[in-house]
Design a protein around this motif. Structure first.
Motif, mmCIF file in Angstrom:
data_model
loop_
_atom_site.group_PDB
_atom_site.id
_atom_site.type_symbol
_atom_site.label_atom_id
_atom_site.label_comp_id
_atom_site.label_asym_id
_atom_site.label_seq_id
_atom_site.Cartn_x
_atom_site.Cartn_y
_atom_site.Cartn_z
ATOM 1 N N GLY A 1 5.591 -3.512 -3.400
ATOM 2 C CA GLY A 1 4.563 -2.486 -3.402
ATOM 3 C C GLY A 1 3.654 -2.644 -4.608
ATOM 4 O O GLY A 1 3.566 -3.719 -5.219
ATOM 5 N N ASP A 2 2.981 -1.560 -4.979
ATOM 6 C CA ASP A 2 2.077 -1.600 -6.125
ATOM 7 C C ASP A 2 2.828 -1.960 -7.408
ATOM 8 O O ASP A 2 2.274 -2.571 -8.315
ATOM 9 C CB ASP A 2 1.404 -0.240 -6.316
ATOM 10 N N GLY B 1 -5.283 -11.182 -2.573
ATOM 11 C CA GLY B 1 -5.726 -10.323 -3.662
ATOM 12 C C GLY B 1 -4.822 -9.135 -3.890
ATOM 13 O O GLY B 1 -4.994 -8.389 -4.857
ATOM 14 N N LYS B 2 -3.812 -8.945 -3.022
ATOM 15 C CA LYS B 2 -2.858 -7.863 -3.255
ATOM 16 C C LYS B 2 -2.131 -8.138 -4.562
ATOM 17 O O LYS B 2 -1.823 -9.288 -4.886
ATOM 18 C CB LYS B 2 -1.852 -7.767 -2.110
ATOM 19 N N MET C 1 -5.452 -1.572 -8.740
ATOM 20 C CA MET C 1 -5.946 -2.858 -8.248
ATOM 21 C C MET C 1 -5.649 -3.088 -6.762
ATOM 22 O O MET C 1 -6.192 -4.017 -6.159
ATOM 23 C CB MET C 1 -5.381 -3.987 -9.105
ATOM 24 N N ASN C 2 -4.807 -2.241 -6.183
ATOM 25 C CA ASN C 2 -4.614 -2.277 -4.728
ATOM 26 C C ASN C 2 -5.450 -1.228 -4.009
ATOM 27 O O ASN C 2 -5.459 -1.179 -2.776
ATOM 28 C CB ASN C 2 -3.132 -2.079 -4.384
ATOM 29 N N ALA C 3 -6.126 -0.383 -4.769
ATOM 30 C CA ALA C 3 -6.972 0.663 -4.183
ATOM 31 C C ALA C 3 -8.287 0.056 -3.696
ATOM 32 O O ALA C 3 -8.680 -1.038 -4.120
ATOM 33 C CB ALA C 3 -7.224 1.763 -5.217
ATOM 34 N N MET D 1 -9.685 9.044 -5.823
ATOM 35 C CA MET D 1 -9.223 9.176 -7.202
ATOM 36 C C MET D 1 -9.487 7.937 -8.046
ATOM 37 O O MET D 1 -9.216 7.932 -9.255
ATOM 38 C CB MET D 1 -7.725 9.493 -7.229
ATOM 39 N N PHE D 2 -9.964 6.865 -7.406
ATOM 40 C CA PHE D 2 -10.288 5.648 -8.147
ATOM 41 C C PHE D 2 -11.745 5.264 -7.924
ATOM 42 O O PHE D 2 -12.308 5.541 -6.871
ATOM 43 C CB PHE D 2 -9.398 4.494 -7.699
#
Length: 418
Positions: free
Chosen positions: A61-62, A105-106, A142-144, A416-417
Motif C-alpha cells: 500500500g502507500d 509510478g506507484k 505521492m499516490n494521490a 486534501m492534496f
C-alpha cells in the motif's frame, strides 16, 4: 524566484497557511537500487529483504512496514558488502518505474526496515527526503491524484510503460506544515486500517468457504464429511444433463442494431460474469434480439466454456448469453444455489477437459456429461444452498464496504492534496 503557494479544498480546522511547492529534485536525493537476479533471492531466510517493483504494484500500500510483508530475502553471502550502500531507511520512498498500465509510478513509503535491512530492487527508483516529513505523508501524497497525474505525461512505451529518473526529478511536490502532515497521515492510516480489517475478514471467510466446499459436498464415497442434522442417506451420482436443461448460447448479429437496446433483456458474455449472481450486462437484447437469442430462465447457472473456463454465475431473471457460455436450468427437484455453489467443482473438471484438448473449450456434450454427486432430498440441497448463500452474501458485504471506503478515500485524496 519565490515558490508558488497553494492550499487544498479540504483541511483540518485551524490550518490556513498555503502549502509550499517545490521540485522533487530539490527535496529528495536519488538512491541506488539493486539489480539482483531472482536466483539470488529466497522467501525463506537470509540477511536482507528485497523490494521488487512487482511487490509495489500488487502487494504494498502507500506505506510498507517490512516486518509485516513477505518479501524475498537476499541469500548470497558475497553480496553483503555490495548491498550495504543500498540499505533503505525509515521515510524512504520507492517508486515502481515500470508497469503494463497506469500503475507505473506507484510508490510505497518504507517503515521499520529493521531487523532485516531492506534494499530496493529491480525496476524501482528509491528516493530519500532531505527534510523531515511526517511518517506516512509522502506515501499517501505521492499516490494521490495530484502527484500521480503528473506522471502520466512522462510515461514512455506502449505495451510496457516506464518512467526515468530525469523525468521524475522535475515533478512538483506540495506539502503543508509538519503538524498538518501528521494529521492527514493519521486520518488516512485510519481509513487504510479499516480497509485492511475488512479485507482480512473477507479473506478469512473465503478460506472458510474453501474448506467447507471440501467437506460439505460428497466425493465418490457418496457421503460428505459434514452434514446438516437429519440427513444420512448417501448422495447419488448424476450427470449435469440429469439435473436440468442445458443450452449453449449464441449471438444475435451485432451488425443489426435492432437486436440490441439500452434497457432490454440481459445478454451475458464472459466479461459480464464478475460475481456469483449477475444483475447487469454491458449489452442488452431488444425484443427483436430476444427472438434470435437463446434464453436461459431465472434460476439458471451460467458457466463459461471457452477460453476463460469455469466462470460461474446465477441468473435472477431471464437472460440471453453468448456461445462461450453453457447454461443449466435446474429441474424442480434441484436447488439453484446449491448447484451454483457446487459449480465450482464442475469448473475443476472442465479445466481438466480443456487442458487435454487442442483448443481451450468444453463443448455442450462434454459439459452435459460431467458427473457430480447430489443429495437424494431437495431439502438437503436447499439447506446447503441457503448456508452458502448467507456466507457469500457476507463476503460480498465486506467487499462492498471495501469499495465504499475506497471511494471515500479517493474523494478525500482529491480534496486534501494538491
Amino acid at each position: 524566484m519565490k515558490d508558488e503557494k497553494k492550499a487544498p479544498k479540504l483541511r483540518f480546522k485551524g490550518f490556513t497557511d498555503d502549502w509550499e511547492q517545490c521540485k522533487l529534485g530539490d527535496v529528495f536525493s536519488f538512491l541506488k537500487n539493486s539489480t539482483l537476479s531472482r536466483s539470488e533471492l529466497n522467501y525463506e531466510s537470509g540477511k536482507f529483504k528485497y523490494i521488487h517493483y512487482g511487490d509495489i504494484l500488487t502487494k504494498f500500500g502507500d506505506i510498507t512496514d517490512t516486518r509485516n510483508f513477505s518479501v524475498p530475502f537476499v541469500t548470497t553471502p558475497e553480496k553483503v558488502i555490495r548491498l550495504e550502500k543500498y540499505f533503505l531507511q525509515n521515510g524512504d520512498v520507492v517508486i515502481a518505474d515500470t508497469a503494463e498500465d497506469s500503475m507505473v509510478g506507484k510508490v510505497t513509503e518504507i517503515q521499520n526496515p529493521d531487523p532485516f535491512p531492506t534494499v530496493s530492487g529491480l525496476h524501482t527508483i528509491p528516493i530519500r527526503p532531505n527534510k523531515e516529513f511526517a511518517a506516512g505523508f509522502l506515501g499517501h501524497y505521492m499516490n494521490a491524484p495530484f502527484y500521480h497525474d503528473q506522471l502520466f505525461k512522462l510515461m514512455q512505451g506502449v505495451k510496457v510503460l516506464s518512467l526515468s529518473k530525469s523525468a521524475v526529478i522535475q515533478t512538483k511536490i506540495n506539502s503543508p506544515s509538519y503538524c498538518e502532515q501528521r494529521l492527514i497521515s493519521r486520518m488516512i492510516n485510519l481509513i487504510d486500517g479499516t480497509i485492511t480489517l475488512h479485507e482480512e475478514k473477507k479473506r478469512q471467510l473465503e478460506r472458510l468457504k474453501s474448506a467447507l466446499l471440501q467437506k460439505m459436498f460428497a466425493d465418490k464415497s457418496g457421503y460428505p464429511a459434514i452434514r446438516f442434522e437429519g440427513f444420512d442417506k448417501a448422495w447419488e451420482e448424476r450427470k449435469l444433463k440429469e439435473l436440468g436443461d442445458i443450452q449453449t448460447g449464441n449471438t444475435p448479429p451485432t451488425s443489426d442494431s435492432d437486436n440490441y437496446s439500452l434497457d432490454g433483456v440481459l445478454w451475458v458474455t464472459p466479461t459480464d460474469i464478475k460475481s456469483l449472481v449477475i444483475s447487469n450486462t454491458a449489452k442488452k437484447l431488444s425484443q427483436v434480439g430476444v427472438t434470435k437469442a437463446r434464453i436461459a430462465k431465472a434460476g439458471s447457472i451460467l458457466v463459461t466454456s471457452i477460453a476463460s473456463i469455469g466462470k460461474n454465475t446465477l441468473l435472477r431473471m431471464d437472460a440471453g448469453f453468448n456461445q462461450q457460455i453453457n447454461s443449466l436450468t435446474p429441474t424442480s427437484e434441484n436447488d439453484s444455489y446449491f448447484l451454483l455453489t457446487q459449480s465450482e467443482k464442475w469448473s475443476e473438471k472442465m479445466k481438466q477437459i480443456a487442458a487435454s484438448a487442442t483448443m481451450q473449450i468444453v463443448n455442450k456434450t462434454e459439459f452435459s456429461n460431467i458427473s457430480t454427486y447430489v443429495p437424494v432430498h431437495k431439502e438437503e440441497q436447499e439447506k446447503i444452498g441457503s448456508f452458502f448463500k448467507h456466507l457469500d452474501d457476507t463476503i460480498a458485504l465486506h467487499q462492498q464496504k471495501i469499495n465504499n471506503i475506497n471511494s471515500v478515500k479517493k474523494s478525500l485524496l482529491q480534496k486534501m492534496f494538491i
